[in-house]
Write a protein that holds these residues in place. Structure first.
Motif, mmCIF file in Angstrom:
data_model
loop_
_atom_site.group_PDB
_atom_site.id
_atom_site.type_symbol
_atom_site.label_atom_id
_atom_site.label_comp_id
_atom_site.label_asym_id
_atom_site.label_seq_id
_atom_site.Cartn_x
_atom_site.Cartn_y
_atom_site.Cartn_z
ATOM 1 N N GLN A 1 -6.500 7.716 5.868
ATOM 2 C CA GLN A 1 -5.194 7.240 5.378
ATOM 3 C C GLN A 1 -4.803 5.912 6.046
ATOM 4 O OE1 GLN A 1 -2.239 10.041 4.312
ATOM 5 N NE2 GLN A 1 -0.523 8.680 4.711
ATOM 6 N N GLU B 1 -7.769 14.792 1.241
ATOM 7 C CA GLU B 1 -6.774 15.445 2.105
ATOM 8 C C GLU B 1 -6.354 16.796 1.523
ATOM 9 O OE1 GLU B 1 -2.954 13.496 2.013
ATOM 10 O OE2 GLU B 1 -2.177 14.603 3.731
ATOM 11 N N LYS B 2 -6.088 16.809 0.225
ATOM 12 C CA LYS B 2 -5.614 18.053 -0.381
ATOM 13 C C LYS B 2 -6.726 19.097 -0.407
ATOM 14 C CE LYS B 2 -1.761 16.561 -0.278
ATOM 15 N NZ LYS B 2 -0.723 17.087 0.612
ATOM 16 N N TYR C 1 0.855 -1.190 0.000
ATOM 17 C CA TYR C 1 0.000 0.000 0.000
ATOM 18 C C TYR C 1 0.885 1.232 0.000
ATOM 19 C CZ TYR C 1 -2.598 3.725 2.509
ATOM 20 O OH TYR C 1 -3.134 4.929 2.910
ATOM 21 N N THR C 2 0.647 2.139 -0.950
ATOM 22 C CA THR C 2 1.310 3.430 -0.887
ATOM 23 C C THR C 2 0.340 4.482 -1.397
ATOM 24 O OG1 THR C 2 3.375 4.616 -1.361
ATOM 25 C CG2 THR C 2 2.475 3.315 -3.154
ATOM 26 N N GLY C 3 0.781 5.727 -1.491
ATOM 27 C CA GLY C 3 -0.175 6.751 -1.895
ATOM 28 C C GLY C 3 0.464 8.055 -2.262
ATOM 29 N N ARG C 4 -0.427 8.975 -2.633
ATOM 30 C CA ARG C 4 0.059 10.310 -2.998
ATOM 31 C C ARG C 4 -1.051 11.320 -2.761
ATOM 32 N NH1 ARG C 4 2.629 14.329 -4.871
ATOM 33 N NH2 ARG C 4 1.514 15.686 -6.283
ATOM 34 N N GLY C 5 -0.651 12.481 -2.224
ATOM 35 C CA GLY C 5 -1.603 13.571 -2.054
ATOM 36 C C GLY C 5 -1.540 14.455 -3.282
ATOM 37 N N ILE D 1 3.934 -1.055 3.756
ATOM 38 C CA ILE D 1 3.769 0.315 3.257
ATOM 39 C C ILE D 1 5.123 0.971 2.989
ATOM 40 C CG2 ILE D 1 2.775 2.583 3.725
ATOM 41 C CD1 ILE D 1 0.979 1.218 5.840
ATOM 42 N N GLN E 1 5.468 10.393 6.544
ATOM 43 C CA GLN E 1 4.129 9.803 6.637
ATOM 44 C C GLN E 1 3.995 8.864 7.843
ATOM 45 O OE1 GLN E 1 1.533 10.707 4.429
ATOM 46 N NE2 GLN E 1 3.126 12.225 4.022
ATOM 47 N N GLN F 1 -3.393 4.842 -2.860
ATOM 48 C CA GLN F 1 -4.421 5.803 -2.449
ATOM 49 C C GLN F 1 -4.066 7.206 -2.945
ATOM 50 O OE1 GLN F 1 -4.606 6.835 1.822
ATOM 51 N NE2 GLN F 1 -6.839 6.785 1.674
ATOM 52 N N THR G 1 -5.074 10.820 -2.145
ATOM 53 C CA THR G 1 -5.834 11.515 -1.102
ATOM 54 C C THR G 1 -6.260 12.907 -1.579
ATOM 55 O OG1 THR G 1 -3.726 12.171 -0.157
ATOM 56 C CG2 THR G 1 -4.803 10.276 0.841
ATOM 57 N N CYS H 1 6.955 4.303 2.146
ATOM 58 C CA CYS H 1 6.583 5.726 2.155
ATOM 59 C C CYS H 1 7.761 6.563 2.619
ATOM 60 C CB CYS H 1 5.382 5.967 3.070
ATOM 61 S SG CYS H 1 5.680 5.583 4.805
ATOM 62 N N TYR I 1 1.028 8.848 10.581
ATOM 63 C CA TYR I 1 -0.246 8.187 10.255
ATOM 64 C C TYR I 1 -0.194 6.698 10.614
ATOM 65 C CZ TYR I 1 -1.688 12.146 7.361
ATOM 66 O OH TYR I 1 -2.067 13.380 6.922
ATOM 67 N N PHE I 2 0.978 6.114 10.365
ATOM 68 C CA PHE I 2 1.031 4.667 10.505
ATOM 69 C C PHE I 2 1.408 4.223 11.912
ATOM 70 C CE2 PHE I 2 1.577 5.597 5.919
ATOM 71 C CZ PHE I 2 0.274 5.224 5.581
HETATM 72 N N1 TRP Z 1 -0.620 11.754 2.671
HETATM 73 C C1 TRP Z 1 0.206 11.358 1.568
HETATM 74 C C2 TRP Z 1 0.711 12.611 0.839
HETATM 75 O O1 TRP Z 1 0.309 13.702 1.114
HETATM 76 C C3 TRP Z 1 -0.502 10.460 0.598
HETATM 77 C C4 TRP Z 1 -0.685 9.041 1.092
HETATM 78 C C5 TRP Z 1 -1.865 8.414 1.371
HETATM 79 C C6 TRP Z 1 0.333 8.067 1.314
HETATM 80 N N2 TRP Z 1 -1.673 7.131 1.753
HETATM 81 C C7 TRP Z 1 -0.330 6.879 1.734
HETATM 82 C C8 TRP Z 1 1.718 8.077 1.179
HETATM 83 C C9 TRP Z 1 0.399 5.723 2.019
HETATM 84 C C10 TRP Z 1 2.436 6.924 1.488
HETATM 85 C C11 TRP Z 1 1.771 5.756 1.912
HETATM 86 O O2 TRP Z 1 1.518 12.505 -0.061
#
Ligand code: TRP
Length: 473
Positions: free
Chosen positions: A287, A202-203, A162-166, A310, A316, A197, A199, A312, A319-320
């Protein structure tokens, strides 16, 4: 396995710490009363003081005899213990050192574990692959429970990424690629499902953006992410604004998390205040939820116990930490983590690259000429002021941004080492080092732009459709 032991040292709960301070205080008093030898008393006092410091670092409050912590607050990074400590949270990265953040200190403060040689060789042994240069060069430098993931892999137990980007703007910069490049490598090495994900919610909450604009950015960013080469049969990308409303699995986990985290806790972890909107205060649950497999019933057939890994950037982690804290109370496995360093701004490693300052970043949309100009004009140099001095004393790779970028993007270990030696000795000038970086980045970014052009709307739609992936659960 020193790593496994390290994992949770430093993460005593506030109550446990409180009890230790109390016991140690009693011990000091009784030693004094019994007129014990001075060095024995001194040792006991020293331990008492360091326990009190740990208590303060963990709870943000001074220890007070007779008043135990009433509310559980997980380890947070809020109270900087000394003035020159680095500041790191999901929104701000600041340090006074040109070398950048002191990552060893951060490991201690966050209570994570270092990715050491032993872990890297275990990754190599277990996967049979040469470790990615991000691991070999300490770019991914910290972890939580990675040994558990390797145990699972050895025992053929499933797990997922699992990873993500805002999505705060249309344009990504090269630093944004780091977690995705590494995640793609992990997906290939382990052959497992990946969820990403976006987000946009979030933004919308944090920036001056409309909901529509945030969603638009999410879709645009998805194209750059897809261009990193993820396998469409093994990857699910979702926008929160989109997926949350159509997934009971996701929303159920969000409320479960919300029920088990207090306002006090998120205040401690994220520094929220009474005047922050309630959207921000409840966002961490959103998140956190993708760390649990039941958030994706279409992928995991409703299974709740598939562990998550994860990758990241270290900012970040708050959050975790929260997620790992609630997981056992929900009967879910804690997610494991791999943390990367920050990608420094062109102007120097005191802060991370920011998409909102065009001169601090090299964007994935930059032309070869823009790349060249920005590096030549703005990349902070560790070289000397005059050629004579440079030849005599050599350059300093520890603060030189062009060299730092090369450690991220120049894959050839021998070439990198040659450049380092030549620059340090003074044989190589700043302009020549910059040229090496320009020649590394130009083709890399051009290739990214080419792949991004191939990403069709149809592909984006497919990646973002909730569906079963190419795995049986
Ligand atoms: N909050 C992160 C950001 O602003 C985005 C994000 C959501 C994220 N879920 C994640 C990053 C899981 C890493 C892993 O970029």
């Amino acid at each position: 396995m020193s790593n496994r032991q390290n994992c949770d040292s430093g993460s005593l709960s506030p109550l446990e710490l409180y009890e230790r301070v109390t016991t140690q205080g009693d011990k000091v008093r009784s030693l004094k009363a019994a007129e014990a030898p001075k060095d024995e008393i001194d040792t006991a006092v020293k331990l008492l003081l360091s326990l009190k410091l740990m208590y303060k670092a963990t709870t943000g409050q001074d220890y007070k005899a007779g008043s135990p912590p009433t509310d559980f607050t997980p380890i947070n990074n809020a109270p900087a213990i000394t003035e020159d400590d680095d500041f790191v949270d999901p929104w701000t990265v600041q340090t006074s050192s040109a070398k950048g953040v002191d990552y060893d200190k951060l490991i201690v403060r966050f209570g994570s574990s270092k990715i050491d040689k032993e872990l890297i060789s275990r990754i190599e042994r277990v996967t049979g692959q040469k470790p990615h240069h991000f691991l070999r060069r300490g770019i991914f430098f910290s972890h939580r429970d990675m040994n558990q993931i390797l145990d699972a892999y050895e025992n053929k137990k499933p797990f997922y990424l699992y990873t993500g980007r805002g999505p705060s703007s249309e344009a990504l910069h090269v630093g944004h690629l780091i977690p995705f490049i590494f995640t793609k490598w992990l997906q290939e090495v382990f052959d497992i499902p990946l969820v990403i994900q976006l987000t946009d919610d979030e933004k919308y909450l944090w920036k001056d953006l409309t909901v529509e604009k945030a969603y638009e950015y999410a879709i645009e960013n998805a194209k750059d992410i897809i261009a990193c080469g993820f396998d469409i049969n093994k990857t699910f990308i979702f926008s929160d604004l989109d997926y949350l409303g159509m997934s009971p699995g996701f929303y159920k986990n969000i409320v479960k998390i919300q029920k088990h985290v207090t306002f006090n806790q998120v205040k401690g972890i994220f520094g929220f205040t009474d005047s922050d909107c309630i959207g921000k205060i409840s966002f961490p649950a959103i998140q956190a939820a993708p760390s649990f497999s039941s958030t994706f019933p279409q992928i995991f057939k409703g299974k709740e116990d598939i562990q998550c890994l994860i990758p990241c950037a270290i900012d970040q982690d708050p959050y975790f930490r929260m997620t790992r804290d609630v997981a056992p109370r929900l009967g879910y496995p804690k997610p494991a983590l791999l943390h990367s360093v920050f990608f420094p701004a062109l102007q120097g490693a005191q802060t991370k690259m920011s998409a909102s300052d065009p001169n601090s970043s090299i964007f994935l949309t930059d032309t070869p000429k823009q790349i060249k100009t920005k590096i030549n004009k703005h990349a902070f140099s560790g070289g000397k002021d005059t050629i004579e001095e440079h030849r005599k004393y050599g350059g300093n790779c520890d603060v030189d941004v062009s060299y730092m970028y090369l450690t991220f993007f120049l894959e050839d270990d021998d070439k990198l080492e040659q450049l380092k030696q030549a620059y340090t000795s003074g044989a190589l000038l700043t302009g020549e080092l910059k040229k090496a970086l320009i020649e590394t980045l130009q083709p890399l970014i051009a290739a990214h732009q080419e792949r991004r052009k191939q990403v069709t709307n149809e592909m984006v739609k497919q990646f973002m459709t909730p569906r079963k992936l190419a795995f049986e659960f």
